[in-house]
Design a protein around this motif. Structure first.
Motif, mmCIF file in Angstrom:
data_model
loop_
_atom_site.group_PDB
_atom_site.id
_atom_site.type_symbol
_atom_site.label_atom_id
_atom_site.label_comp_id
_atom_site.label_asym_id
_atom_site.label_seq_id
_atom_site.Cartn_x
_atom_site.Cartn_y
_atom_site.Cartn_z
ATOM 1 N N LYS A 176 0.913 -1.348 -0.172
ATOM 2 C CA LYS A 176 -0.015 0.057 -0.014
ATOM 3 C C LYS A 176 0.823 1.226 0.066
ATOM 4 N N TRP A 177 1.872 1.227 0.716
ATOM 5 C CA TRP A 177 2.798 2.436 0.924
ATOM 6 C C TRP A 177 3.417 2.693 -0.419
ATOM 7 N N LYS A 178 3.815 1.810 -1.227
ATOM 8 C CA LYS A 178 4.527 1.997 -2.439
ATOM 9 C C LYS A 178 3.567 2.708 -3.484
ATOM 10 N N LYS A 179 2.197 1.993 -3.589
ATOM 11 C CA LYS A 179 1.349 2.570 -4.203
ATOM 12 C C LYS A 179 0.760 4.050 -4.165
ATOM 13 N N ASN A 180 0.730 4.187 -2.695
ATOM 14 C CA ASN A 180 0.459 5.710 -2.345
ATOM 15 C C ASN A 180 1.563 6.785 -2.551
ATOM 16 N N ASN A 181 2.863 6.171 -2.097
ATOM 17 C CA ASN A 181 3.789 7.098 -2.264
ATOM 18 C C ASN A 181 4.683 7.234 -3.727
ATOM 19 N N LEU A 182 4.703 5.975 -4.053
ATOM 20 C CA LEU A 182 5.490 6.150 -5.626
ATOM 21 C C LEU A 182 4.472 5.815 -6.682
ATOM 22 N N GLY A 183 3.475 5.495 -6.515
ATOM 23 C CA GLY A 183 2.614 5.137 -7.542
ATOM 24 C C GLY A 183 2.747 4.088 -8.362
ATOM 25 N N LYS A 184 3.549 3.076 -7.800
ATOM 26 C CA LYS A 184 3.718 1.884 -8.652
ATOM 27 C C LYS A 184 3.417 0.797 -7.672
ATOM 28 N N GLY A 185 3.262 -0.282 -8.425
ATOM 29 C CA GLY A 185 3.043 -1.621 -7.766
ATOM 30 C C GLY A 185 4.039 -2.205 -7.213
ATOM 31 N N TRP A 186 3.933 -3.026 -5.990
ATOM 32 C CA TRP A 186 5.055 -3.771 -5.455
ATOM 33 C C TRP A 186 5.336 -4.838 -6.254
ATOM 34 N N VAL A 187 6.815 -5.085 -6.302
ATOM 35 C CA VAL A 187 7.526 -5.949 -7.039
ATOM 36 C C VAL A 187 8.014 -7.035 -6.098
ATOM 37 N N ILE A 188 7.782 -8.332 -6.630
ATOM 38 C CA ILE A 188 8.268 -9.359 -5.503
ATOM 39 C C ILE A 188 9.702 -9.443 -5.179
ATOM 40 N N GLY A 189 10.337 -8.842 -6.103
ATOM 41 C CA GLY A 189 12.006 -8.783 -5.851
ATOM 42 C C GLY A 189 12.025 -7.876 -4.503
ATOM 43 N N GLU A 190 11.190 -6.722 -4.448
ATOM 44 C CA GLU A 190 11.617 -5.898 -3.299
ATOM 45 C C GLU A 190 11.272 -6.486 -1.915
ATOM 46 N N THR A 191 10.454 -7.613 -2.077
ATOM 47 C CA THR A 191 10.016 -8.246 -0.906
ATOM 48 C C THR A 191 11.086 -9.019 -0.395
ATOM 49 N N LEU A 192 11.942 -9.565 -1.468
ATOM 50 C CA LEU A 192 13.207 -10.274 -1.179
ATOM 51 C C LEU A 192 14.173 -9.617 -0.491
ATOM 52 N N ILE A 193 14.552 -8.202 -0.912
ATOM 53 C CA ILE A 193 15.472 -7.596 -0.273
ATOM 54 C C ILE A 193 14.962 -6.894 0.825
ATOM 55 N N THR A 194 13.666 -6.650 1.110
ATOM 56 C CA THR A 194 13.349 -6.213 2.441
ATOM 57 C C THR A 194 13.617 -7.365 3.195
ATOM 58 N N GLY A 195 13.792 -8.672 3.001
ATOM 59 C CA GLY A 195 13.854 -9.584 4.133
ATOM 60 C C GLY A 195 15.273 -9.576 4.484
#
Lengths: 656, 373
Positions: free
Chosen positions: A427-446
């Motif tokens: 949600k944060w990414k959608k609201n602030n960057l206007g783009k959908g979340w990419v699964i790769g971003e989940t990996l590096i967040t991990g």
């Protein structure tokens, strides 16, 4: 006969007309008496007030500022006697001459001289003009020696702020300096107590608690004549000294932090994992706040301002860092809590994984082979955490992160420069960057990279709340009287809360009465579903420090008294390209600004945990080589100080 | 006639017996009160003002008693001469006078700086009293009589206004007009001239000096410029008002000793007195003046000659004007025009003039049965 008659008539005329005047006189006199009555009797109060307003004038003297104490009652921001030179312009016969003489005697610079002349023009002639706020003893005796020639100059003994531990507390306490117009406008208590030359808090706790610290003016009332000259003193009212504020900090630990971070840019925070008391909080490099007391010199100021290590930034609160691997305990916990994995869940690490057309590397090129939770945490295997993060999803990770204190201010409103940090979700990414979340971003967040940003103090709180068994605590830096539950009380409260929580789980449908009780005791509640999960995470952290091949194994302490559990972190400040990977440069060979941040979090003693810490070294290289060894040195002192701290807790004299 | 001659030849003791002792006591009381007030303006020390004032009183009071022994006939005889001398002094002052604070009021007589306009306050009364002493009642309203009286009155007024000294000229005008009124000038003339004056007022105002206009404006609204033009009257009212019922006490008038009160030893001496001695003190002082005025007028009423009668009535009224104009001014009832409070205010010429006035009145008392041909 006719003449006689006329004469009588003339006398009559004169007398009659005199009578008319006499009657008129009666009215005029009555008018004057009425006016006198109305002025002196009817409006007496009004005119008495006006007359007092004419003749009485008040002089406000600077209030005595409250002090800051450390936990043990040592003064860390006190008041020092200083020698000052004052002038009251209206009492000076020849101002120019006096100033020229003073310039000679004190060897004032031209700019200082002009500043005083300018200051004189902006204030009223009966207000004190401060020529020098801090005379040396030599200057003071010299002025006294020439005093016969310096009519109107007054050498006085005054008090000024003093920070005896210099750079050790700068970022916590802030510093005081002369009140600016904005300070006066924005703060009521400054406005009320302001006198020329008053010093007020500019940053840190000095600013935050200005209202408590400032105290009240002593007031001297004088009778003055029409030209403002003081005729005699009517009365003197002593002001109140500002409140003394005791902090939870330990000067010894604070000093060691400063030493350990010498020449480095970074931050150390130490916290009591039950009471939430912050034991130490240091940001490096620091500077000597005493420099600001009497107006900092240009040279000193440029030195501080232009230092590339940014001494003006309080890195503990406003430094934002990717947590790197120090996030892994939370990722693991979140996965366990959401039943994504069990403790035996295994991932095969080959050094990298291909996913969605991207290659994700583990820090160990050769890979870790098959790893479970404990060994993955111990060796900080990235592949393992890519996998569980992928299964968990960023949104669930965020919930757990928030619970443990990331993404929100730790000390809420105490410091105005504290940052919130950022825990991203879709949600944060959608609201602030206007783009959908990419699964790769989940990996590096991990593995604590990407959008996620934390302050060192947040990491410390997170570690503390893992270390105490997963219960909420309330960090504080002010040692106040209310809300001073001892660690023992808090521990038992935590156990009670845990029992209730499990009971609630077992018999969910139980009476509402107990539920109400639960709501009313919403303090130190458990942050987990299953205590077993916390235990797994803390065991893994223990392994990371105390078992062979653990990332901070070389920084371990084997003595059970000091033994701690921790997690290293190395956070990239720059995307690592394929070329970098091939070069595999040593830290020293990379430009300073591109080097990784080194992080370390830990709690201890492991047998019965009490303290947590977080260490961040900016561009320090890897967490295990730079940050973890600092923890080893620090833990010894923290634990050694524990007994003293417990003793002081019961001392009545320090309860302020 | 027998009566008359007996009276003129009365002995020294007889004359002393005939003194008005109530009047004398009141004047002496004023002298003592003024000495203490002057001592207070000097801040509780005997400095220049108190020293000078006290010594002037000590000279002029005995002079007054001494002059009282002169027969009223002497004053009648010399009245025109007196007036002309002072008129010459006034002309002299306007030509060669000593300038001080923007006006040319004084002439240097080597031993004293004399202010002839102050003496004119008495001379005009004496002169007009003598003039109307002679004029028959049926001639009072004749054109010639009125014209001469007006010329006698207007000459000194013009001279004093040009000094400039508005306050004194107003007091001279009032004193002269009172005599003309008492002599029996038809009421309608007063009415007409009053109406003419009213219509010509804007015209006169355009002739006023800027500072005089400012004073009138200030009177109308003193708070407009509290630190400038309105300062005097505001501070004076504060001083009087803060005195209360019993006053702040002798030497304790803060408005005075802290220098908030301007001109406290001259025009504003009543303010200082009212501040230190309160409503009660101010009333007592006023009472002394009322007794003096009453005694002076009573002497007029028992005087047999028109000259003595007109002079006493005129002088009694003049004192009334001096006192009320001064007090109204410091209480904010009238604009600030320079006008001293008789005997209380500092100033030699004013005291000399007042004392000569009392001497003539006292002479009228002693010789009240004296007829003048």
């Amino acid at each position: 006969m006719l003449g006689e008659d006329l004469n009588v008539k003339k006398t009559h005329t004169i007398n009659r007309r005199m009578f008319i005047i006499a009657a008129a006189k009666f009215f005029v006199f009555s008018g004057i008496i009425v006016k006198l009555f109305s002025l002196q009797i009817k409006e007496n109060k009004k005119y008495l007030t006006l007359s007092d307003k004419n003749r009485l004038r008040e002089w406000k003297l600077p209030p005595v500022r409250g002090e800051f104490l450390d936990y043990f009652g040592n003064v860390i921001a006190g008041n020092l006697k200083v020698y000052q030179l004052h002038i009251i312009p209206e009492q000076v016969e020849d101002f120019r001459y006096l100033m020229v003489r003073l310039k000679e005697i004190l060897k004032l610079s031209n700019s200082a001289y002009n500043k005083i002349i300018k200051q004189k023009q902006t204030q009223k002639p009966w207000e004190t003009l401060i020529v020098s706020e801090n005379l040396t003893w030599d200057e003071f005796t010299k002025v006294n020696y020439f005093l016969h020639d310096l009519t109107g100059a007054k050498p006085v003994l005054s008090v000024s702020r003093d920070y005896p531990f210099k750079e050790n507390y700068t970022h916590v306490l802030g510093y005081v300096s002369e009140a600016s117009e904005n300070d006066i406008l924005n703060n009521k208590s400054i406005k009320k107590n302001h006198v020329p030359g008053l010093k007020v808090g500019k940053t840190g706790l000095e600013k935050r608690f200005e209202g408590d610290l400032i105290g009240t003016n002593s007031i001297q009332r004088y009778e003055v004549n029409a030209y403002g000259k003081r005729i005699n003193q009517i009365d003197h009212k002593d002001g109140l000294k500002g409140k003394t504020i005791r902090l939870t900090l330990d000067t010894e630990v604070q000093k060691l932090c400063n030493e350990l971070l010498k020449d480095l840019a970074g931050s150390i925070s130490v916290m009591d994992i039950y009471t939430g008391e912050i034991i130490a909080m240091h940001s490096s490099p620091s500077f000597d706040p005493n420099l600001f007391l009497f107006g900092i010199g240009q040279d000193d100021w440029q030195l501080i301002r232009n230092n590339p290590l940014k001494p003006l930034v309080n890195k503990t609160l406003s430094g934002l860092y990717s947590p790197g691997s120090t996030i892994k305990p939370i990722v693991a916990l979140s996965a366990l809590e959401n039943n994504i994995i069990s403790k035996d869940f295994k991932v095969n690490c080959t050094g990298k994984i291909e996913m969605y057309g991207q290659t994700y590397h583990c820090w160990k090129k050769k890979g870790h082979g098959y790893v479970n939770l404990k060994s993955a945490m111990k060796q900080s295997c990235d592949t393992y955490f890519y996998e569980i993060a992928r299964r968990l999803g960023v949104d669930r990770l965020k919930l757990t992160s928030l619970k443990f204190g990331l993404g929100k201010k730790v000390l809420s409103k105490t410091f105005d420069n504290e940052k919130k940090g950022l825990v991203p979700d879709t949600k944060w990414k959608k609201n602030n960057l206007g783009k959908g979340w990419v699964i790769g971003e989940t990996l590096i967040t991990g593995i604590g990279q990407g959008y996620i940003q934390t302050t060192p103090l947040q990491l410390c709180l997170m570690t503390a709340q893992i270390g105490n068994g997963g219960f909420k605590i309330y960090p504080k830096i002010i040692a106040n009287n209310e809300d001073n539950n001892t660690a023992e009380k808090i521990k038992s409260l935590m156990q009670k809360n845990l029992k209730k929580a499990t009971e609630k789980n077992s018999s969910l449908m139980e009476a509402g009465g107990q539920l109400l009780e639960l709501i009313s005791e919403k303090r130190h509640e458990p942050l987990f579903q299953n205590p077993e999960n916390i235990k797994l995470v803390t065991e893994a952290m223990f392994a990371s420090t105390n078992e062979v091949r653990g990332t901070s194994y070389s920084s371990r302490i084997e003595d059970k008294k000091y033994q701690f559990a921790g997690k290293t972190g190395t956070s990239q400040v720059k995307r690592i390209s394929e070329r970098d990977r091939e070069l595999d440069l040593k830290t020293i060979e990379i430009p300073y600004n591109e080097r990784d941040h080194a992080l370390y979090i830990a709690f201890g003693p492991y047998k019965s945990p009490r303290y947590a810490l977080s260490i961040v070294i900016e561009h320090g290289g890897s967490g295990s080589t730079t940050a973890a060894p600092i923890a080893k040195k620090l833990f010894k002192l923290i634990i050694d100080r524990h007994k003293l701290r417990e003793e002081i807790k019961n001392q009545e004299s320090l309860k302020i | 006639m027998e009566y008359n001659s007996f009276n003129t030849q009365s002995s020294f003791i007889q004359k002393v017996k005939n003194f008005d002792y109530i009047l004398l006591t009141c004047i002496l009381m004023l002298g003592i009160i003024s000495a203490f007030s002057m001592y207070s303006t000097d801040g509780g020390e005997i400095l220049f003002h108190s020293k000078s004032h006290i010594s002037k009183f000590l000279i002029f009071f005995p002079t007054m008693i001494f002059l009282s022994f002169l027969n009223i006939k002497f004053w009648h005889y010399t009245a025109y001469f007196f007036y002309i001398i002072i008129l010459i002094f006034l002309i002299w002052a306007s030509l060669y006078g000593v300038k001080a604070s923007g006006s040319q009021r004084w002439i240097n007589l080597y031993f004293i700086n004399l202010q002839p306009s102050e003496l004119m306050k008495i001379a005009i009364i004496a002169c007009l009293a003598k003039y109307y002493h002679r004029v028959q009642l049926d001639k009072v309203n004749s054109f010639q009589t009125i014209l001469i009286a007006l010329v006698v009155l207007i000459l000194p007024i013009m001279l004093v206004i040009s000094q400039p000294d508005l306050g004194t000229s107003i007091l001279i005008a009032l004193s002269g007009l009172v005599i003309i009124w008492l002599a029996g000038l038809n009421v309608k003339y007063f009415l007409y001239s009053f109406l003419t004056l009213l219509t010509l007022l804007p015209f006169f105002i355009s002739f006023l000096k800027p500072y005089q206009k400012l004073r009138i404006l200030t009177f109308l609204d003193p708070d407009k410029d509290p630190l400038g033009a309105g300062y005097q009257i505001i501070q004076s009212k504060i001083a009087v008002g803060s005195g209360g019922l019993m006053g702040k006490g002798f030497l304790k008038g803060t408005q005075s000793y802290l220098e908030f009160l301007p001109e406290k030893h001259t025009d504003f001496i009543f303010t200082l007195f009212a501040e230190e001695h309160g409503f009660v003190g101010a009333l007592l002082l006023l009472l002394i003046y009322i007794i003096i005025i009453y005694r002076v007028i009573r002497i007029g009423s028992i005087s047999r000659s028109y000259f003595a009668k007109l002079f006493c009535y005129g002088y009694g009224s003049a004192i009334f004007f001096y006192v009320t104009v001064n007090m109204s001014m410091v209480l904010g009832l009238l604009p600030i025009v320079g006008s001293p409070l008789p005997i209380m205010s500092y100033g030699g010429s004013s005291m000399l003039s007042t004392m000569i006035g009392f001497a003539i009145v006292m002479s009228a008392k002693i010789n009240h049965k004296q007829l003048i041909a």
